[in-house]
Design a protein around this motif. Structure first.
Motif, short mmCIF file in Angstrom:
data_model
loop_
_atom_site.label_atom_id
_atom_site.label_comp_id
_atom_site.label_asym_id
_atom_site.label_seq_id
_atom_site.Cartn_x
_atom_site.Cartn_y
_atom_site.Cartn_z
N LEU A 50 -4.44 -3.82 -1.73
CA LEU A 50 -3.61 -2.91 -1.43
C LEU A 50 -2.75 -3.32 -0.06
O LEU A 50 -3.92 -3.30 0.79
CB LEU A 50 -3.40 -1.60 -1.36
N ILE A 108 -8.26 -0.65 -10.63
CA ILE A 108 -9.38 -0.37 -9.72
C ILE A 108 -10.91 0.37 -10.97
O ILE A 108 -12.03 -0.82 -11.13
CB ILE A 108 -9.39 -0.25 -8.49
N ASP A 109 -10.73 1.01 -11.46
CA ASP A 109 -11.32 2.15 -11.96
C ASP A 109 -11.36 1.38 -13.65
O ASP A 109 -12.96 1.51 -13.73
CB ASP A 109 -10.59 3.27 -12.60
N ALA A 156 -2.48 0.87 -9.70
CA ALA A 156 -3.69 0.10 -8.36
C ALA A 156 -4.85 1.27 -8.89
O ALA A 156 -5.59 0.18 -9.35
CB ALA A 156 -3.45 0.31 -6.74
N GLN A 157 -5.11 2.08 -8.77
CA GLN A 157 -6.48 2.73 -8.58
C GLN A 157 -7.03 3.03 -10.41
O GLN A 157 -7.96 2.54 -10.46
CB GLN A 157 -6.41 4.29 -8.59
N GLU A 158 -5.58 2.66 -11.32
CA GLU A 158 -6.10 2.75 -13.05
C GLU A 158 -7.22 1.31 -13.03
O GLU A 158 -8.14 0.95 -13.97
CB GLU A 158 -5.02 3.02 -13.69
N LYS A 202 0.27 2.97 -6.83
CA LYS A 202 -0.53 2.73 -5.96
C LYS A 202 -1.86 3.61 -7.61
O LYS A 202 -2.78 3.66 -7.78
CB LYS A 202 -0.75 4.10 -5.17
N GLU A 203 -1.04 4.52 -8.12
CA GLU A 203 -2.29 5.58 -9.44
C GLU A 203 -2.45 4.24 -10.31
O GLU A 203 -3.51 3.86 -11.22
CB GLU A 203 -0.88 6.53 -10.20
N LYS A 261 0.64 -1.70 0.04
CA LYS A 261 0.24 -0.42 -0.36
C LYS A 261 0.97 1.37 -0.08
O LYS A 261 0.16 2.49 -0.47
CB LYS A 261 -1.04 0.24 1.16
#
Length: 149
Positions: free
Chosen positions: A101, A93-94, A89-91, A86-87, A81
């Motif tokens: 994380l 997830i989106d 990971a967020q992409e 993280k970016e 995490k």
């Protein structure tokens, strides 16, 4: 009555990246993990019990491991995490991907510690989680033993 160890094996696919690592594993990649879960206890001796002679029903152990490890981790990507991923990971997830994380670097060593804590908390009274073996490749694995912890 003798104590008996029973083992059930599981497989799952997981991707990860090792934040700050100085080798190829800093890149996102995946493994076909094999997890062996060993429980120790005395077989049930009550002649009226439907599970007479069992330490734990393999189906019950399967339910625990599937709920705690397989369902969350199978076909997921695991990142520390605190990673700059993280970016990414967020992409993911989106876009509908399964991402974990974790509070740790997702090495086999740390994953097996995490899995042991999760499974251990669900083992029925009178039984003990004896060991876990998490095989990352055909030639590499991490082991956790209760007696060491």
């Amino acid at each position: 009555m003798s104590k008996i160890r029973i083992t059930k094996q599981f497989t799952f696919e997981t991707g990860h990246a090792l934040y700050g690592y100085d080798g190829k594993c800093k890149n996102v990649h995946g493994h076909s993990y094999k997890l062996s879960v060993t429980v120790i206890g005395k077989p049930i001796t009550d002649p009226e019990a439907v599970k007479l002679g069992m330490v734990i029903d393999f189906g019950d152990l399967k339910t625990i491991v599937k709920e705690e490890v397989i369902n969350p981790f199978d076909h997921a990507t695991v990142f520390n995490k605190n990673t700059p991923h993280k970016e990414l990971a967020q992409e993911l997830i989106d876009r509908g991907h399964k991402v974990i994380l974790a509070d740790y670097q997702p090495t086999s060593e740390n994953m097996v510690i995490d899995f042991a804590a999760k499974i251990r908390a669900r083992i029925p009274a009178g039984l003990k989680l004896h060991s876990l073996r998490l095989r990352e490749t055909e030639t590499a694995y991490a082991e956790w033993f209760a007696e060491d912890n």
